[in-house]
Design a protein around this motif. Structure first.
Motif, PDB file in Angstrom:
ATOM      1  N   ASN A 356     -22.846  23.132  22.446  1.00  0.00           N
ATOM      2  CA  ASN A 356     -21.908  22.889  22.928  1.00  0.00           C
ATOM      3  C   ASN A 356     -20.936  21.589  21.781  1.00  0.00           C
ATOM      4  OD1 ASN A 356     -19.423  23.282  24.689  1.00  0.00           O
ATOM      5  ND2 ASN A 356     -19.946  21.251  25.911  1.00  0.00           N
ATOM      6  N   MET A 357     -21.632  20.906  22.021  1.00  0.00           N
ATOM      7  CA  MET A 357     -20.890  20.384  20.991  1.00  0.00           C
ATOM      8  C   MET A 357     -21.468  20.425  19.169  1.00  0.00           C
ATOM      9  SD  MET A 357     -20.161  17.253  22.671  1.00  0.00           S
ATOM     10  CE  MET A 357     -20.309  17.769  24.334  1.00  0.00           C
ATOM     11  N   ILE A 431     -16.081  12.891  21.209  1.00  0.00           N
ATOM     12  CA  ILE A 431     -18.028  13.681  21.162  1.00  0.00           C
ATOM     13  C   ILE A 431     -18.225  11.958  20.557  1.00  0.00           C
ATOM     14  CG2 ILE A 431     -19.282  14.558  20.121  1.00  0.00           C
ATOM     15  CD1 ILE A 431     -17.666  16.429  19.752  1.00  0.00           C
ATOM     16  N   LEU A 432     -19.287  11.760  21.262  1.00  0.00           N
ATOM     17  CA  LEU A 432     -19.904  10.717  20.970  1.00  0.00           C
ATOM     18  C   LEU A 432     -20.984  10.982  20.405  1.00  0.00           C
ATOM     19  CD1 LEU A 432     -19.907   8.060  24.133  1.00  0.00           C
ATOM     20  CD2 LEU A 432     -19.010   7.948  22.431  1.00  0.00           C
ATOM     21  N   ALA A 457     -25.980  13.662  21.442  1.00  0.00           N
ATOM     22  CA  ALA A 457     -24.402  13.820  21.833  1.00  0.00           C
ATOM     23  C   ALA A 457     -23.289  14.974  23.194  1.00  0.00           C
ATOM     24  CB  ALA A 457     -24.228  14.593  20.672  1.00  0.00           C
ATOM     25  N   ARG A 458     -22.883  13.697  23.394  1.00  0.00           N
ATOM     26  CA  ARG A 458     -22.097  14.284  24.441  1.00  0.00           C
ATOM     27  C   ARG A 458     -20.537  13.778  24.749  1.00  0.00           C
ATOM     28  NH1 ARG A 458     -22.731  11.676  30.103  1.00  0.00           N
ATOM     29  NH2 ARG A 458     -20.610  11.922  30.223  1.00  0.00           N
ATOM     30  N   GLU A 459     -19.643  14.444  25.731  1.00  0.00           N
ATOM     31  CA  GLU A 459     -18.571  13.628  25.324  1.00  0.00           C
ATOM     32  C   GLU A 459     -18.013  13.050  26.544  1.00  0.00           C
ATOM     33  OE1 GLU A 459     -17.047  18.169  26.552  1.00  0.00           O
ATOM     34  OE2 GLU A 459     -15.608  17.854  25.179  1.00  0.00           O
ATOM     35  N   ARG A 464     -13.884   4.182  30.265  1.00  0.00           N
ATOM     36  CA  ARG A 464     -15.487   4.073  29.977  1.00  0.00           C
ATOM     37  C   ARG A 464     -16.679   4.102  30.942  1.00  0.00           C
ATOM     38  NH1 ARG A 464     -16.637  -1.055  26.472  1.00  0.00           N
ATOM     39  NH2 ARG A 464     -17.748  -1.944  27.356  1.00  0.00           N
ATOM     40  N   GLN A 465     -17.288   5.257  30.468  1.00  0.00           N
ATOM     41  CA  GLN A 465     -18.040   5.752  31.798  1.00  0.00           C
ATOM     42  C   GLN A 465     -19.624   5.058  31.683  1.00  0.00           C
ATOM     43  OE1 GLN A 465     -18.038   9.912  29.633  1.00  0.00           O
ATOM     44  NE2 GLN A 465     -16.258  10.161  30.748  1.00  0.00           N
TER      45      GLN A 465
END
Ligand SMILES: Nc1ncnc2c1ncn2[C@@H]1O[C@H](COP(=O)(O)OP(=O)(O)OP(=O)(O)O)[C@@H](O)[C@H]1O
Length: 666
Positions: A356-357, A431-432, A457-459, A464-465
């Motif tokens: 996805n990323m 994206i991180l 990786a993730r969005e 801050r999550q």
């Protein structure tokens, strides 16, 4: 209170719907009950059909009127119009009347042939038997009415004979491979269509061009090269120089058969060979350029058999990576096979995220590009085809280290600019990466650096999550992750970039910790132990609260890098900005890209001046995996023919026989 509750529960238990009352269940014999049930169901169905017919006739009449208004294509919008509302209200009123009648009938029937209806479903609990019961009944009916009107709306859309705009554009296609859907009709460029065997094409000359990586006989079945002349007839290519093309066409048409070619003079041979090779090259380019954009959701996944596996490049945590070749286009790609063997709960989230990323971010020059997703022979075999990049930065630096080589300052800047540019693209797209390290940075022969491995990786959102604590390989993990491993953002990637910058400059990892406490110790030792004045909020971080760290002064890092003449003060300023302990003081990708180090002399070099080494992935030439049958035949060589025949029938190798403790009697 609790009694009421238990009463209610008891009531619920012994009540039920019309068919389920205690009396019904216990007094009517099973077959009779079955019949009664069927009869009720039949009556319900008839009522439903009548209702639908009535509705349809209203709809049809309405549509006819609408057709006259020439607004058919916007049937959906019609639902919001006052006419529609009136119609629905009218329909609802009619249904209310019907349901009133129905209820009347039902009541009659109930008194006639069944025990009194129980409370569940109609609100006739003992508590609601009188006025309250009626009130409850009315409320329930209202709810039913609401639901019915929704159903009516949905049916309205479903039954509409007017084609909806989106539907017109949806294509359907069928399966014609063993697995994976076929390409949709007309999705291939016209040149593909012309590849149907034509009688005269068989005798036409064949291009002998092969990819340098491919061994003899490996790509015999690739049709494009072979029938380059077929492609010629497909469609004139507007991008080619028409004049040069016709000139070449003449040469090409005059080219004799390959065996005749052998008898010709060197000069003539050369003349024809060049023309043929050039033509084949151009046609290949043309075909690749004309390939449709890949939308996995629309086209589905092709089978892996579309590719030839050339060799293994690496085996990582989440999968193996192979070098492969597209059988149609000859293109060399990297094929990452996701490890799914241990998955019990479907497709792993890491693989989904990675795909996805990359589909989201892979359009940037400094991010590895995904070509397509492929399926293997089972659902457990999923591959991702990516552009093939010859090196990763880690193996390149290992090679340089072995030769006591270092990047020059201009080269360091070119690498860092590319890394920061890819990173900015990712962060701009929310994206991180969360696993930046030198082995996840690919580096091509033409000097292009690409960020790869999006398995972690993730969005991220704008707040801050709370995220997974165990991310980022230890050596590249930021202090905030080490001290409070739950809440973080883009800063974690920027810390990793700082570590990579230090490594590119000094050719050794900056903080090669053995475990987490040791990692924190190495960082504080180099940069200085923070306190509340340099990092407000530090005292609230979980690990800091519970562990007391050695107090180191700052200055060791500058001593090593500037004192050791690895980098000048401007360069160190950038490094220091990326390695700020307090994440809020850390540079962003954008700020780092605009740092004055990149304008300072020596300037970044052109990419062509970055180091080039033969890639391990190309050298360790493809020992293509032998098939099971080939392995068996090889193991049977030199064996007594009778034994060999027996084992061949069993499909068992001699070593498998011995390892399982069996012996042949003959
Ligand atoms: N597109 C590519 N072209 C060439 N080589 C590649 C490509 N992608 C990955 N590789 C090679 O494969 C290695 C492992 O790939 P990748 O990092 O994606 O797998 P992983 O299982 O996620 O590994 P890790 O254990 O680092 O998390 C890389 O270090 C690189 O050497």
């Amino acid at each position: 209170m609790s009694r009421n509750h238990s009463d209610r529960r008891r009531n619920r238990k012994y009540s039920g719907s019309d068919d389920d009352s205690a009396e019904t269940r216990f007094s009517i014999p099973p077959r009779e009950a079955e019949k009664a049930k069927e009869e009720r169901y039949r009556r319900e169905r008839n009522r439903e059909n009548e209702r639908r017919d009535r509705k349809r006739s209203v709809d049809d009449g309405h549509r006819d009127r609408e057709a006259k208004d020439k607004h058919r294509d916007y049937d959906r919008g019609r639902r919001g119009s006052p006419t529609s509302r009136d119609r629905r209200r009218h329909e609802e009123n009619r249904r209310d009347r019907d349901s009133e009648k129905d209820r009347g009938h039902r009541k009659d029937r109930r008194t006639a042939d069944s025990p009194p209806k129980s409370k569940k479903g109609r609100g006739e609990s003992p508590k609601h038997s009188s006025e309250k019961g009626q009130l409850f009944d009315r409320v329930l009916n209202l709810k039913v009415k609401e639901q019915d009107s929704k159903v009516l709306e949905i049916e309205d859309v479903e039954m509409s004979p007017t084609p909806l705009l989106e539907e017109v554009e949806i294509k359907t296609f069928t399966l014609d491979y063993d697995f994976g859907p076929a390409r949709p009709p007309n999705s291939l460029p016209p040149v593909y269509e012309s590849l149907e065997p034509e009688p005269e094409s068989a005798s036409k000359p064949v291009s002998t061009e092969k990819h340098p990586d491919v061994e003899d006989g490996e790509i015999d079945d690739i049709s494009f090269d072979k029938s380059a002349d077929n492609l010629k007839e497909a469609e004139p290519n507007s991008t080619l120089d028409q004049e040069a093309l016709s000139d070449e066409d003449e040469k090409f048409a005059a080219t004799p058969e390959p065996d005749e070619l052998e008898l010709m003079s060197e000069e003539d041979k050369h003349f024809h060979k060049d023309a043929m090779e050039k033509r084949a090259e151009e046609r290949n380019r043309e075909i690749i350029a004309a390939l449709p954009t890949y939308y996995p959701g629309l086209y589905g996944c092709q089978p892996i058999s579309e590719y030839k596996i050339l060799n293994t490049i690496a085996e990582g945590t989440y999968g193996e990576v192979f070098r492969g070749q597209n059988k149609r286009t000859d293109e060399i790609v990297a094929l990452k096979r996701f490890k799914l063997e241990k998955e019990k709960e479907g497709f792993p989230i890491t693989a989904l995220r990675e795909i996805n990323m990359l589909l989201k971010a892979g359009s940037h020059e400094n991010v590895v590009n995904v070509k397509e997703i492929l399926v293997g022979s089972s659902n457990n075999d999923i591959f991702m085809a990516m552009e093939f990049i010859e090196h990763d930065l880690k193996s390149l630096m290992d090679k340089m280290r072995n030769r006591y080589e270092k990047f020059k300052t201009g080269q360091q800047k070119t690498l860092m600019l590319q890394l920061l540019s890819g990173m900015k693209h990712l962060h701009d797209n929310w994206i991180l990466h969360r696993d930046l390290k030198t082995s996840n940075l690919l580096f091509s022969h033409s000097g292009v650096l690409k960020i790869a491995d999006f398995g972690l990786a993730r969005e991220f959102g704008d707040r801050r999550q709370k995220l997974t604590p165990l991310v980022v390989t230890l050596w590249y993990r930021s202090p905030e992750l080490l001290l409070e491993p739950l809440t973080y953002s883009t800063h974690v990637d920027m810390w990793s970039i700082g570590c990579i910058m230090g490594e590119i400059i000094s050719m050794e990892p900056m903080f090669p910790g053995k475990n987490e406490p040791n990692q924190v110790d190495l960082i504080f030792r180099a940069i200085g132990t923070p306190d509340e004045s340099t990092w407000p909020g530090l005292k609230d971080l979980a690990i800091w609260r519970n562990v007391s760290f050695e107090k180191y002064p700052s200055g060791a890092l500058i001593q090593k890098y500037v004192g050791g003449h690895c980098v000048n003060k401007i360069g160190f300023n950038l490094l220091n900005g990326l390695l700020a302990l307090n994440p809020t003081n850390r540079l962003t990708a954008d700020e780092a890209l605009n740092h004055s180090w990149f304008q300072d002399h020596p300037l970044p070099v052109p990419r062509s001046q970055l180091p080039k080494y033969p890639a391990k992935s190309e050298l360790n030439a493809a020992v293509p995996r032998k098939s099971r049958k080939e392995q068996l035949e090889e193991s049977l060589k030199g064996l007594d023919p009778k034994k060999a025949e027996f084992l061949r029938k069993l499909n068992v190798r001699p070593d498998q026989l011995t390892s399982s403790g069996f012996h042949l009697k003959f």
